[in-house]
Design a protein around this motif. Structure first.
Motif, short mmCIF file in Angstrom:
data_model
loop_
_atom_site.label_atom_id
_atom_site.label_comp_id
_atom_site.label_asym_id
_atom_site.label_seq_id
_atom_site.Cartn_x
_atom_site.Cartn_y
_atom_site.Cartn_z
N ILE A 17 6.24 88.45 87.63
CA ILE A 17 4.97 87.92 87.15
C ILE A 17 4.56 86.72 88.01
O ILE A 17 5.40 85.94 88.45
CB ILE A 17 5.06 87.56 85.65
N ASN A 18 3.27 86.61 88.28
CA ASN A 18 2.79 85.55 89.16
C ASN A 18 2.19 84.35 88.44
O ASN A 18 2.06 83.28 89.04
CB ASN A 18 1.75 86.12 90.14
N SER A 19 1.78 84.53 87.19
CA SER A 19 1.15 83.42 86.47
C SER A 19 1.20 83.67 84.97
O SER A 19 1.39 84.80 84.52
CB SER A 19 -0.31 83.25 86.91
N GLU A 20 1.00 82.59 84.22
CA GLU A 20 0.93 82.73 82.77
C GLU A 20 -0.31 83.54 82.36
O GLU A 20 -0.28 84.23 81.35
CB GLU A 20 0.94 81.36 82.11
N GLU B 166 -1.41 86.17 83.87
CA GLU B 166 -0.98 87.56 83.95
C GLU B 166 -0.23 87.96 82.68
O GLU B 166 -0.41 89.06 82.15
CB GLU B 166 -0.11 87.75 85.19
N ASP C 141 -2.72 88.36 79.92
CA ASP C 141 -3.47 89.60 80.11
C ASP C 141 -2.70 90.82 79.60
O ASP C 141 -3.30 91.80 79.17
CB ASP C 141 -3.85 89.80 81.58
N MET C 142 -1.37 90.76 79.67
CA MET C 142 -0.57 91.89 79.17
C MET C 142 -0.35 91.79 77.66
O MET C 142 0.26 92.66 77.06
CB MET C 142 0.76 92.00 79.90
#
Length: 135
Positions: free
Chosen positions: A80-83, A85, A88-89
């Motif tokens: 994962i690249n960011s909170e 992201e 969003d899931m």
């Protein structure tokens, strides 16, 4: 409290985990290959999951069902690249569902984690055993 377990005594580690009265959101810390996924597989088995359990490295989350029909969510947030992201899931829906949530690489989402969590840290000792700390 830290306990030392070999991979052959994982059942003792699982018993120690459940005797610690854990919260349902469980954070797993440890280097790559420390045994986080192996321990989570054993926890799922203890909770009544009969399906194959595996690391959700590419899917980010796997859902397992217990024999009673309860859900267990297993996250691997390494990629994962960011909170954002994670939001969003729909990670907040999982975290506040009341179901077991096992999270590998929780340091990727520090601001999204609930206040009441259990943290499991696994490290390899010089002899190749695993040291397990549950807080």
């Amino acid at each position: 409290m830290e306990k030392i377990f070999s991979l052959s005594t994982i059942d003792l580690a699982v018993a120690h985990f459940f005797n610690s009265d854990p919260h349902k959101v469980v954070l797993f810390n440890g280097l790559m290959g420390a045994g986080k996924t192996t321990f989570i597989k054993s926890l799922c088995k203890h909770l009544g999951v009969e399906d194959v359990t595996s690391s959700p490295t590419f899917s980010l989350v796997n859902e397992y069902k217990t024999l009673e029909g309860s859900s267990i969510y297993h996250f691997d947030l390494y990629r994962i690249n960011s909170e954002i992201e994670a939001l969003d899931m729909g990670i907040d829906d999982y975290l506040y569902s009341g179901n077991w949530c096992f999270i590998e690489w929780p340091e990727k989402i520090p601001n999204l984690l609930p206040d009441n969590v259990t943290t499991v840290t696994i490290r390899e000792t010089e002899s190749g055993e695993r040291a397990l700390e549950i807080i």
